[in-house]
Design a protein around this motif. Structure first.
Motif, PDB file in Angstrom:
ATOM      1  N   ALA A  20       0.829  -1.212   0.000  1.00  0.00           N
ATOM      2  CA  ALA A  20       0.000   0.000   0.000  1.00  0.00           C
ATOM      3  C   ALA A  20       0.859   1.256   0.000  1.00  0.00           C
ATOM      4  N   ASN A  21       2.049   1.161   0.569  1.00  0.00           N
ATOM      5  CA  ASN A  21       2.926   2.325   0.638  1.00  0.00           C
ATOM      6  C   ASN A  21       3.818   2.491  -0.587  1.00  0.00           C
ATOM      7  N   LEU A  22       3.746   1.572  -1.535  1.00  0.00           N
ATOM      8  CA  LEU A  22       4.590   1.658  -2.733  1.00  0.00           C
ATOM      9  C   LEU A  22       4.229   2.837  -3.628  1.00  0.00           C
ATOM     10  N   GLY A  23       2.961   3.001  -3.877  1.00  0.00           N
ATOM     11  CA  GLY A  23       2.538   4.064  -4.781  1.00  0.00           C
ATOM     12  C   GLY A  23       1.721   5.094  -4.037  1.00  0.00           C
ATOM     13  N   GLY A  24       1.554   6.228  -4.661  1.00  0.00           N
ATOM     14  CA  GLY A  24       0.720   7.262  -4.065  1.00  0.00           C
ATOM     15  C   GLY A  24      -0.731   6.819  -4.079  1.00  0.00           C
ATOM     16  N   SER A  25      -1.379   6.988  -2.998  1.00  0.00           N
ATOM     17  CA  SER A  25      -2.794   6.623  -2.915  1.00  0.00           C
ATOM     18  C   SER A  25      -3.635   7.736  -3.511  1.00  0.00           C
ATOM     19  N   PRO A  26      -4.732   7.355  -4.157  1.00  0.00           N
ATOM     20  CA  PRO A  26      -5.621   8.390  -4.689  1.00  0.00           C
ATOM     21  C   PRO A  26      -6.276   9.141  -3.532  1.00  0.00           C
ATOM     22  N   PRO A  27      -6.687  10.375  -3.774  1.00  0.00           N
ATOM     23  CA  PRO A  27      -7.353  11.101  -2.687  1.00  0.00           C
ATOM     24  C   PRO A  27      -8.660  10.414  -2.319  1.00  0.00           C
ATOM     25  N   PRO A  28      -9.029  10.455  -1.050  1.00  0.00           N
ATOM     26  CA  PRO A  28     -10.266   9.797  -0.636  1.00  0.00           C
ATOM     27  C   PRO A  28     -11.483  10.450  -1.280  1.00  0.00           C
ATOM     28  N   ASN A  29     -12.478   9.646  -1.542  1.00  0.00           N
ATOM     29  CA  ASN A  29     -13.723  10.114  -2.119  1.00  0.00           C
ATOM     30  C   ASN A  29     -14.725  10.252  -0.975  1.00  0.00           C
ATOM     31  N   PRO A  30     -15.109  11.490  -0.593  1.00  0.00           N
ATOM     32  CA  PRO A  30     -16.016  11.666   0.548  1.00  0.00           C
ATOM     33  C   PRO A  30     -17.347  10.930   0.380  1.00  0.00           C
ATOM     34  N   ALA A  31     -17.838  10.814  -0.841  1.00  0.00           N
ATOM     35  CA  ALA A  31     -19.111  10.123  -1.059  1.00  0.00           C
ATOM     36  C   ALA A  31     -19.017   8.664  -0.647  1.00  0.00           C
ATOM     37  N   VAL A  32     -17.886   8.034  -0.872  1.00  0.00           N
ATOM     38  CA  VAL A  32     -17.695   6.630  -0.500  1.00  0.00           C
ATOM     39  C   VAL A  32     -17.731   6.484   1.011  1.00  0.00           C
ATOM     40  N   HIS A  33     -17.111   7.399   1.721  1.00  0.00           N
ATOM     41  CA  HIS A  33     -17.011   7.284   3.174  1.00  0.00           C
ATOM     42  C   HIS A  33     -18.323   7.559   3.888  1.00  0.00           C
ATOM     43  N   LEU A  34     -19.276   8.150   3.198  1.00  0.00           N
ATOM     44  CA  LEU A  34     -20.570   8.436   3.809  1.00  0.00           C
ATOM     45  C   LEU A  34     -21.575   7.313   3.601  1.00  0.00           C
ATOM     46  N   GLN A  35     -21.203   6.306   2.844  1.00  0.00           N
ATOM     47  CA  GLN A  35     -22.105   5.184   2.578  1.00  0.00           C
ATOM     48  C   GLN A  35     -22.041   4.162   3.710  1.00  0.00           C
ATOM     49  N   GLN A  36     -23.057   3.320   3.741  1.00  0.00           N
ATOM     50  CA  GLN A  36     -23.066   2.215   4.695  1.00  0.00           C
ATOM     51  C   GLN A  36     -22.042   1.179   4.249  1.00  0.00           C
ATOM     52  N   ALA A  37     -21.304   0.659   5.177  1.00  0.00           N
ATOM     53  CA  ALA A  37     -20.301  -0.354   4.871  1.00  0.00           C
ATOM     54  C   ALA A  37     -20.923  -1.745   4.889  1.00  0.00           C
ATOM     55  N   VAL A  38     -20.320  -2.663   4.142  1.00  0.00           N
ATOM     56  CA  VAL A  38     -20.746  -4.060   4.103  1.00  0.00           C
ATOM     57  C   VAL A  38     -19.746  -4.870   4.914  1.00  0.00           C
ATOM     58  N   ARG A  39     -20.242  -5.651   5.868  1.00  0.00           N
ATOM     59  CA  ARG A  39     -19.366  -6.480   6.709  1.00  0.00           C
ATOM     60  C   ARG A  39     -19.366  -7.899   6.161  1.00  0.00           C
ATOM     61  N   ILE A  40     -18.153  -8.418   5.934  1.00  0.00           N
ATOM     62  CA  ILE A  40     -17.996  -9.786   5.444  1.00  0.00           C
ATOM     63  C   ILE A  40     -17.183 -10.558   6.477  1.00  0.00           C
ATOM     64  N   THR A  41     -17.716 -11.707   6.885  1.00  0.00           N
ATOM     65  CA  THR A  41     -17.008 -12.596   7.801  1.00  0.00           C
ATOM     66  C   THR A  41     -16.708 -13.877   7.018  1.00  0.00           C
ATOM     67  N   PRO A  42     -15.555 -13.949   6.393  1.00  0.00           N
ATOM     68  CA  PRO A  42     -15.240 -15.044   5.476  1.00  0.00           C
ATOM     69  C   PRO A  42     -15.136 -16.408   6.143  1.00  0.00           C
ATOM     70  N   SER A  43     -15.665 -17.385   5.426  1.00  0.00           N
ATOM     71  CA  SER A  43     -15.453 -18.770   5.834  1.00  0.00           C
ATOM     72  C   SER A  43     -14.913 -19.577   4.656  1.00  0.00           C
ATOM     73  N   VAL A  44     -15.369 -19.250   3.455  1.00  0.00           N
ATOM     74  CA  VAL A  44     -14.903 -19.930   2.243  1.00  0.00           C
ATOM     75  C   VAL A  44     -14.170 -18.915   1.372  1.00  0.00           C
ATOM     76  N   TYR A  45     -12.934 -19.199   1.011  1.00  0.00           N
ATOM     77  CA  TYR A  45     -12.096 -18.256   0.274  1.00  0.00           C
ATOM     78  C   TYR A  45     -12.753 -17.764  -1.010  1.00  0.00           C
ATOM     79  N   ARG A  46     -13.157 -18.668  -1.867  1.00  0.00           N
ATOM     80  CA  ARG A  46     -13.678 -18.285  -3.182  1.00  0.00           C
ATOM     81  C   ARG A  46     -14.936 -17.422  -3.071  1.00  0.00           C
ATOM     82  N   GLU A  47     -15.855 -17.816  -2.228  1.00  0.00           N
ATOM     83  CA  GLU A  47     -17.091 -17.055  -2.026  1.00  0.00           C
ATOM     84  C   GLU A  47     -16.777 -15.658  -1.474  1.00  0.00           C
ATOM     85  N   SER A  48     -15.820 -15.590  -0.569  1.00  0.00           N
ATOM     86  CA  SER A  48     -15.452 -14.315   0.048  1.00  0.00           C
ATOM     87  C   SER A  48     -14.816 -13.364  -0.955  1.00  0.00           C
ATOM     88  N   THR A  49     -13.972 -13.886  -1.838  1.00  0.00           N
ATOM     89  CA  THR A  49     -13.351 -13.004  -2.834  1.00  0.00           C
ATOM     90  C   THR A  49     -14.412 -12.426  -3.764  1.00  0.00           C
TER      91      THR A  49
END
Length: 110
Positions: A20-49
């Motif tokens: 993550a520190n290799l390249g410059g990160s794009p500036p944050p998008n405020p609209a993204v941060h105001l949305q509801q987040a989705v919580r994923i609790t993985p049990s199966v790798y393929r389904e989780s990806t």
């Protein structure tokens, strides 16, 4: 455990931070941060990806809770998410030792 005493999960998280520190990160998008987040609790790798990709491509923030995941599965998911967010210019941040937040790139579908 690795030869230096680290677990696969710890090593994957350290690698992810390094990438993550290799390249410059794009500036944050405020609209993204105001949305509801989705919580994923993985049990199966393929389904989780698929869940991660679908939600990030839809412009949603993903909270990846790895607390109940097997260490090998968690490490693989961190590697996958790290590569995916790097390739799509999204962001990946570690909140706790087992919780990762993935943010879609600016301009992702809303």
């Amino acid at each position: 455990m690795g030869h230096d005493g680290s677990t696969p999960l710890t090593a994957a998280l350290e690698d992810s931070e390094w990438l993550a520190n290799l390249g410059g990160s794009p500036p944050p998008n405020p609209a993204v941060h105001l949305q509801q987040a989705v919580r994923i609790t993985p049990s199966v790798y393929r389904e989780s990806t698929r869940q991660v990709v679908d939600n990030l491509q839809a412009g949603r923030v993903v909270i990846l809770d790895l607390a109940a995941s097997e260490h090998e599965t968690a490490a693989r998911l961190i590697d996958f998410c790290s590569a995916f967010t790097l390739a799509t210019r999204g962001l990946m941040q570690q909140l706790t030792s087992t919780v990762i937040v993935l943010t879609p790139p600016a301009g992702a579908a809303n």
